[in-house]
Design a protein around this motif. Sequence first.
Motif, PDB file in Angstrom:
ATOM      1  N   SER A 248      73.700 118.866  84.551  1.00  0.00           N
ATOM      2  CA  SER A 248      72.695 119.915  84.451  1.00  0.00           C
ATOM      3  C   SER A 248      71.302 119.285  84.376  1.00  0.00           C
ATOM      4  CB  SER A 248      72.972 120.750  83.194  1.00  0.00           C
ATOM      5  OG  SER A 248      72.108 121.847  83.182  1.00  0.00           O
ATOM      6  N   GLY A 249      70.364 119.815  85.152  1.00  0.00           N
ATOM      7  CA  GLY A 249      68.999 119.314  85.136  1.00  0.00           C
ATOM      8  C   GLY A 249      68.741 118.158  86.096  1.00  0.00           C
TER       9      GLY A 249
ATOM     10  N   GLY B 289      68.560 118.250  89.300  1.00  0.00           N
ATOM     11  CA  GLY B 289      67.737 118.629  90.447  1.00  0.00           C
ATOM     12  C   GLY B 289      68.472 119.353  91.572  1.00  0.00           C
TER      13      GLY B 289
ATOM     14  N   SER C 260      69.574 122.553  91.950  1.00  0.00           N
ATOM     15  CA  SER C 260      69.021 123.859  92.341  1.00  0.00           C
ATOM     16  C   SER C 260      67.652 123.713  92.983  1.00  0.00           C
ATOM     17  CB  SER C 260      68.875 124.782  91.129  1.00  0.00           C
ATOM     18  OG  SER C 260      70.101 124.972  90.532  1.00  0.00           O
ATOM     19  N   THR C 261      66.861 122.791  92.438  1.00  0.00           N
ATOM     20  CA  THR C 261      65.525 122.565  92.988  1.00  0.00           C
ATOM     21  C   THR C 261      65.628 122.100  94.445  1.00  0.00           C
ATOM     22  OG1 THR C 261      64.678 122.013  90.803  1.00  0.00           O
ATOM     23  CG2 THR C 261      63.364 121.281  92.676  1.00  0.00           C
TER      24      THR C 261
HETATM   25  P1  ADP Z   1      70.135 121.525  88.157  1.00  0.00           P
HETATM   26  O1  ADP Z   1      70.223 122.600  89.173  1.00  0.00           O
HETATM   27  O2  ADP Z   1      70.751 120.246  88.616  1.00  0.00           O
HETATM   28  O3  ADP Z   1      70.661 121.945  86.826  1.00  0.00           O
HETATM   29  P2  ADP Z   1      67.300 121.981  88.337  1.00  0.00           P
HETATM   30  O4  ADP Z   1      66.984 121.730  89.754  1.00  0.00           O
HETATM   31  O5  ADP Z   1      67.424 123.390  87.879  1.00  0.00           O
HETATM   32  O6  ADP Z   1      68.605 121.157  87.945  1.00  0.00           O
HETATM   33  O7  ADP Z   1      66.220 121.275  87.422  1.00  0.00           O
HETATM   34  C1  ADP Z   1      65.796 119.929  87.614  1.00  0.00           C
HETATM   35  C2  ADP Z   1      64.713 119.608  86.607  1.00  0.00           C
HETATM   36  O8  ADP Z   1      63.541 120.332  86.924  1.00  0.00           O
HETATM   37  C3  ADP Z   1      65.068 119.990  85.174  1.00  0.00           C
HETATM   38  O9  ADP Z   1      64.501 119.009  84.322  1.00  0.00           O
HETATM   39  C4  ADP Z   1      64.382 121.340  84.999  1.00  0.00           C
HETATM   40  O10 ADP Z   1      64.059 121.569  83.659  1.00  0.00           O
HETATM   41  C5  ADP Z   1      63.149 121.166  85.858  1.00  0.00           C
HETATM   42  N1  ADP Z   1      62.684 122.448  86.409  1.00  0.00           N
HETATM   43  C6  ADP Z   1      63.394 123.267  87.238  1.00  0.00           C
HETATM   44  N2  ADP Z   1      62.684 124.343  87.577  1.00  0.00           N
HETATM   45  C7  ADP Z   1      61.475 124.202  86.960  1.00  0.00           C
HETATM   46  C8  ADP Z   1      60.294 124.992  86.911  1.00  0.00           C
HETATM   47  N3  ADP Z   1      60.188 126.136  87.572  1.00  0.00           N
HETATM   48  N4  ADP Z   1      59.255 124.515  86.159  1.00  0.00           N
HETATM   49  C9  ADP Z   1      59.345 123.353  85.505  1.00  0.00           C
HETATM   50  N5  ADP Z   1      60.428 122.568  85.519  1.00  0.00           N
HETATM   51  C10 ADP Z   1      61.491 122.990  86.218  1.00  0.00           C
END
Ligand code: ADP
Length: 226
Positions: A39-40, A42, A44-45
């Motif tokens: 988790s976290g 990247g 989803s990003t």
């Molecule tokens: P995963 O999908 O692997 O759980 P994410 O892509 O959601 O990870 O998140 C990657 C990192 O970016 C995490 O540290 C998360 O807290 C941060 N993050 C994701 N979206 C945002 C946002 N809109 N603003 C700031 N930080 C974000």
Amino acid sequence: MASIEMKNIVKKYGDGFPAVNDVSLDIADGEFMILVGPSGCGKSTLLRMIVGLEDITSGDMVIGGTRVNDKAPRDRNLSMVFQNYALYPHMSVYENIAFPLRLSKTPDDQVDRLVKEAADVLELHEHLDRKPANLSGGQRQRVAMGRAIVRQAEAFLFDEPLSNLDAKLRGQMRTEIARLQRRLGITTVYVTHDQTEAMTLGDRVCVLRKGSIQQVASPRELYEQP
Ligand code: ADP
Ligand code: ADP
């Protein structure tokens, strides 16, 4: 259908450590690529940058040979299948599947043909008049995929589509997604926490850690004991 090429992709939110840190990954036309990692890390990003819901800080996103960094999501012709399916509760299955075609003002006879073809592939033809509330989770998932099929999207993107389902349904849906992807041969990027999904669905698995690629390998290389 299209390949997806990521070249030195970076995503920074504010001044912190990049959420995605110099990711380069080529996904072939028709390939099923799994993104895994804690988790976290990247996942989803990265998925949201492919689909265009998130700006890219630096690097190039190339889909079907075209750089799409500055293209709006609707101009990328990709189809994101969400965990909650994003179906319209007041519309029939037929109209839910037809929705993208209505938006693009496709003629009725063509809509009818495309919706029925999709319903055939997805075995939904008996349910076309129903509302989403009267469907099982698996059937709703198929409706969401039907919508992607009629749009003739270049690729499917899934963000943990099965994580809200019970174990039995998850198993069924896994089989359905695998079957459908093979049948359509559509480029697919699939985020999951689930090792079984990664093993059974993916042509390749990309392991992310703290925003970087740790490893890209076939499920066999990654999970089978020597
Ligand atoms: P995963 O999908 O692997 O759980 P994410 O892509 O959601 O990870 O998140 C990657 C990192 O970016 C995490 O540290 C998360 O807290 C941060 N993050 C994701 N979206 C945002 C946002 N809109 N603003 C700031 N930080 C974000
Ligand atoms: P998920 O399990 O779906 O990745 P998250 O809790 O990581 O759920 O993210 C949920 C939403 O919150 C996402 O839209 C993500 O972009 C956003 N988000 C995640 N981390 C942060 C953060 N540090 N700051 C702001 N928004 C964030």
